[in-house]
Scaffold this motif. Structure first.
Motif, PDB file in Angstrom:
ATOM      1  N   ALA A  61       7.769 -16.230 -41.394  1.00 36.68           N
ATOM      2  CA  ALA A  61       6.811 -17.245 -41.813  1.00 36.68           C
ATOM      3  C   ALA A  61       7.352 -18.120 -42.945  1.00 36.68           C
ATOM      4  N   MET A  62       8.382 -17.645 -43.636  1.00 36.99           N
ATOM      5  CA  MET A  62       8.961 -18.412 -44.740  1.00 36.99           C
ATOM      6  C   MET A  62       9.914 -19.501 -44.243  1.00 36.99           C
ATOM      7  N   ALA A  63      10.312 -19.437 -42.969  1.00 30.41           N
ATOM      8  CA  ALA A  63      11.384 -20.301 -42.469  1.00 30.41           C
ATOM      9  C   ALA A  63      10.883 -21.680 -42.091  1.00 30.41           C
ATOM     10  N   ASP A  64      11.795 -22.611 -42.190  1.00 29.56           N
ATOM     11  CA  ASP A  64      11.563 -23.984 -41.733  1.00 29.56           C
ATOM     12  C   ASP A  64      12.503 -24.215 -40.570  1.00 29.56           C
ATOM     13  N   GLY A  65      11.971 -24.573 -39.413  1.00 26.36           N
ATOM     14  CA  GLY A  65      12.794 -24.696 -38.217  1.00 26.36           C
ATOM     15  C   GLY A  65      13.677 -25.917 -38.167  1.00 26.36           C
ATOM     16  N   GLY A  66      13.565 -26.838 -39.077  1.00 29.38           N
ATOM     17  CA  GLY A  66      14.335 -28.073 -39.009  1.00 29.38           C
ATOM     18  C   GLY A  66      15.713 -27.961 -39.609  1.00 29.38           C
ATOM     19  N   SER A  67      16.602 -28.897 -39.247  1.00 27.28           N
ATOM     20  CA  SER A  67      17.920 -29.005 -39.847  1.00 27.28           C
ATOM     21  C   SER A  67      17.864 -30.107 -40.889  1.00 27.28           C
ATOM     22  N   GLY A  68      18.117 -29.756 -42.134  1.00 30.52           N
ATOM     23  CA  GLY A  68      17.942 -30.712 -43.218  1.00 30.52           C
ATOM     24  C   GLY A  68      18.827 -31.936 -43.112  1.00 30.52           C
ATOM     25  N   SER A  69      20.037 -31.767 -42.607  1.00 34.79           N
ATOM     26  CA  SER A  69      20.973 -32.879 -42.551  1.00 34.79           C
ATOM     27  C   SER A  69      20.700 -33.817 -41.397  1.00 34.79           C
ATOM     28  N   GLY A  70      20.044 -33.324 -40.350  1.00 34.93           N
ATOM     29  CA  GLY A  70      19.860 -34.129 -39.153  1.00 34.93           C
ATOM     30  C   GLY A  70      21.105 -34.175 -38.297  1.00 34.93           C
ATOM     31  N   MET A  71      22.192 -33.543 -38.740  1.00 37.95           N
ATOM     32  CA  MET A  71      23.443 -33.569 -37.999  1.00 37.95           C
ATOM     33  C   MET A  71      23.606 -32.318 -37.165  1.00 37.95           C
ATOM     34  N   GLY A  72      23.238 -31.162 -37.714  1.00 41.19           N
ATOM     35  CA  GLY A  72      23.389 -29.910 -36.991  1.00 41.19           C
ATOM     36  C   GLY A  72      22.212 -29.648 -36.080  1.00 41.19           C
ATOM     37  N   SER A  73      22.249 -28.482 -35.438  1.00 43.67           N
ATOM     38  CA  SER A  73      21.185 -28.132 -34.496  1.00 43.67           C
ATOM     39  C   SER A  73      20.383 -26.941 -34.974  1.00 43.67           C
ATOM     40  N   GLY A  74      20.767 -26.317 -36.072  1.00 47.72           N
ATOM     41  CA  GLY A  74      20.070 -25.123 -36.541  1.00 47.72           C
ATOM     42  C   GLY A  74      19.344 -25.365 -37.835  1.00 47.72           C
ATOM     43  N   GLY A  75      18.275 -24.627 -38.065  1.00 47.97           N
ATOM     44  CA  GLY A  75      17.560 -24.630 -39.328  1.00 47.97           C
ATOM     45  C   GLY A  75      17.424 -23.201 -39.800  1.00 47.97           C
ATOM     46  N   MET A  76      16.492 -22.950 -40.702  1.00 39.51           N
ATOM     47  CA  MET A  76      16.325 -21.599 -41.225  1.00 39.51           C
ATOM     48  C   MET A  76      15.855 -20.634 -40.144  1.00 39.51           C
ATOM     49  N   THR A  77      15.078 -21.127 -39.185  1.00 44.01           N
ATOM     50  CA  THR A  77      14.624 -20.247 -38.109  1.00 44.01           C
ATOM     51  C   THR A  77      15.799 -19.679 -37.338  1.00 44.01           C
ATOM     52  N   SER A  78      16.774 -20.515 -37.011  1.00 39.95           N
ATOM     53  CA  SER A  78      17.936 -20.018 -36.272  1.00 39.95           C
ATOM     54  C   SER A  78      18.750 -19.042 -37.119  1.00 39.95           C
ATOM     55  N   LYS A  79      18.758 -19.235 -38.428  1.00 44.13           N
ATOM     56  CA  LYS A  79      19.495 -18.323 -39.308  1.00 44.13           C
ATOM     57  C   LYS A  79      18.821 -16.951 -39.349  1.00 44.13           C
ATOM     58  N   LEU A  80      17.492 -16.937 -39.348  1.00 44.04           N
ATOM     59  CA  LEU A  80      16.785 -15.662 -39.312  1.00 44.04           C
ATOM     60  C   LEU A  80      16.987 -14.966 -37.971  1.00 44.04           C
ATOM     61  N   GLN A  81      17.048 -15.723 -36.899  1.00 47.02           N
ATOM     62  CA  GLN A  81      17.330 -15.125 -35.595  1.00 47.02           C
ATOM     63  C   GLN A  81      18.731 -14.519 -35.581  1.00 47.02           C
TER      64      GLN A  81
ATOM     65  N   THR B 209      24.736 -26.750 -21.069  1.00 49.12           N
ATOM     66  CA  THR B 209      23.551 -27.567 -20.833  1.00 49.12           C
ATOM     67  C   THR B 209      22.398 -27.003 -21.660  1.00 49.12           C
ATOM     68  N   ASN B 210      21.304 -27.717 -21.672  1.00 52.90           N
ATOM     69  CA  ASN B 210      20.158 -27.263 -22.464  1.00 52.90           C
ATOM     70  C   ASN B 210      19.650 -25.903 -22.006  1.00 52.90           C
ATOM     71  N   GLU B 211      19.837 -25.602 -20.717  1.00 55.20           N
ATOM     72  CA  GLU B 211      19.322 -24.349 -20.174  1.00 55.20           C
ATOM     73  C   GLU B 211      20.242 -23.168 -20.464  1.00 55.20           C
ATOM     74  N   ILE B 212      21.536 -23.419 -20.604  1.00 54.24           N
ATOM     75  CA  ILE B 212      22.491 -22.315 -20.793  1.00 54.24           C
ATOM     76  C   ILE B 212      23.368 -22.585 -22.011  1.00 54.24           C
ATOM     77  N   ARG B 213      22.757 -22.558 -23.164  1.00 54.20           N
ATOM     78  CA  ARG B 213      23.532 -22.752 -24.375  1.00 54.20           C
ATOM     79  C   ARG B 213      22.884 -21.998 -25.523  1.00 54.20           C
ATOM     80  N   PHE B 214      23.704 -21.708 -26.533  1.00 49.33           N
ATOM     81  CA  PHE B 214      23.171 -21.100 -27.745  1.00 49.33           C
ATOM     82  C   PHE B 214      22.263 -22.080 -28.468  1.00 49.33           C
ATOM     83  N   GLY B 215      22.695 -23.341 -28.544  1.00 48.28           N
ATOM     84  CA  GLY B 215      21.897 -24.351 -29.212  1.00 48.28           C
ATOM     85  C   GLY B 215      22.179 -24.463 -30.695  1.00 48.28           C
ATOM     86  N   ASP B 216      22.753 -23.436 -31.282  1.00 49.51           N
ATOM     87  CA  ASP B 216      23.144 -23.483 -32.691  1.00 49.51           C
ATOM     88  C   ASP B 216      24.242 -22.446 -32.897  1.00 49.51           C
ATOM     89  N   ASN B 217      25.080 -22.694 -33.877  1.00 51.13           N
ATOM     90  CA  ASN B 217      26.191 -21.777 -34.118  1.00 51.13           C
ATOM     91  C   ASN B 217      25.829 -20.614 -35.030  1.00 51.13           C
TER      92      ASN B 217
END
Length: 382
Positions: free
Chosen positions: A215-235, A157-165
């Motif tokens: 500060a260099m990261a963009d939190g969006g997913s460019g494809s609109g299909m996935g759930s992660g963006g550059m912010t999740s990659k830095l995390q 669920t939204n409360e108990i998930r990674f949210g991105d791979n």
């Protein structure tokens, strides 16, 4: 035991001596086309590279997105199956079968056995379940199988998930004792600004994730299909570096993407800390869900960096509701997270003790106090 060569460049990720155990994460936009159908021809070229790595002695784990997108097509769901949580869970239930079959068939063509593991956030946040996952991954690798791992989106669920791979891949790398993680995405790597901006430069090597890097990261997913963006990659890179694991972001849009990116060094390599946390401290430092926070003064912060435990006298505020043994953040007055730790007291007791000297604790509590609010053995600096 033979000492491993140090990973210092992208090409080392294909070297079995420098990187004997590697996690490869594949994003949804790479594995599934805009029509919702699997990009089987592209995936076959990647599996060929995985088989080659397997043949030269590397142990490979795959973290694969794509179940929701595949299932949405079969169920004819709008917005790629992400219109609602119920749609996403239903799509994942159907798509996971297709995804596992896709990987199993392509790996089998190279004589390699695929294994499926579906994980939830709690599987890697709870210590006992984390160790169970570690044992399973170790046994599969010892049997020369390739584990294919995904978040169990059918129950998450939204409360108990990674949210991105991306972050899941970093946590899997910790659990499996991997040397490196490759995040295959639809971007070349980390740029010093929006890559569409004039003069944007690709960063080839990053040594430590700082506020400037975030500060260099963009939190969006460019494809609109996935759930992660550059912010999740830095995390994910932060989780990996704390555990002494290298992490690379590579553009996976081309056929045989590993060879293409690694041969010309196109991508971003995040270097691990020279001496990363291992075992329990790696698990604790990489936790994504914390029950609360303890705010401390400058004196306590200095003591932590000198190797001391966290004492109540240095605590200035208590946040959240947590019990003894729960994981909490340790923050400074400016909000920066300094550490993660397992609390020796619940939130109510911490509020009672904060700012008070240890000699007062027995009278305040009515029982013999513990040696610290967070013992240094149960604390990891970030």
């Amino acid at each position: 035991m033979k000492k491993l060569r140090t990973i210092g460049r992208l090409a080392d990720l294909t070297d079995a001596e420098a990187c004997p155990r590697l996690v490869i994460k594949v994003g949804s936009s790479l594995l599934v086309g805009t029509d919702g159908a699997p990009r089987s021809d592209w995936l076959a070229t990647l599996v060929g590279e995985i088989a080659a790595a397997h043949g030269r002695g590397q142990e490979i784990l795959v973290v694969s997105s794509g179940a929701i997108a595949l299932g949405a097509r079969r169920l004819d769901l709008s917005r790629g199956g992400r219109a609602s949580l119920a749609d996403a869970q239903a799509a994942a239930s159907v798509g996971q079968i297709a995804l596992a079959g896709l990987w199993a068939d392509l790996l089998a063509a190279h004589g390699i056995t695929a294994a499926q593991m579906l994980l939830t956030l709690d599987d890697l946040e709870d210590r006992r379940r984390y160790l169970n996952a570690t044992a399973t991954l170790g046994r599969l690798l010892a049997a020369h199988a390739v584990p294919v791992i995904n978040e169990n989106d059918s129950v998450a669920t939204n409360e108990i998930r990674f949210g991105d791979n991306d972050r899941l891949a970093a946590r899997v790398a910790q659990a499996a004792g991997a040397n490196a993680v490759i995040l295959l995405s639809d971007v070349d790597g980390l740029y010093d600004r929006n890559p569409k901006a004039e003069g944007a430069q690709l960063l080839r090597i990053v040594r430590g994730i700082t506020a400037e890097v975030h500060a260099m990261a963009d939190g969006g997913s460019g494809s609109g299909m996935g759930s992660g963006g550059m912010t999740s990659k830095l995390q994910a890179a932060e989780i990996a570096e704390r555990a002494g694991i290298a992490l690379a972001i590579l553009n996976g849009t081309h056929d045989a993407p590993l060879g293409r990116a690694l041969s010309d060094g196109s991508g971003t390599l995040f270097m691990p800390r020279a001496s990363g946390n291992v075992g329990r401290k790696a698990w604790l430092g990489g936790r994504l869900r914390l029950r609360g926070a303890l705010v401390i003064d400058q004196g306590a912060a200095r003591a932590l960096h000198a190797g001391s435990s966290l004492l109540a006298a240095g605590i200035t505020a208590v946040e959240g509701s947590f019990a003894r043994g729960d994981a909490v953040a340790v923050r400074d007055a400016d909000g920066a997270i300094l550490a993660h730790g397992l609390a020796e007291y619940g939130a109510g007791e911490c509020e009672l003790l904060m700012g008070r000297h240890s000699r007062d604790h027995a009278g305040l509590l009515g029982y013999a106090p513990r040696s610290a609010v967070i013992h240094r053995d149960q604390l990891v600096l970030l």
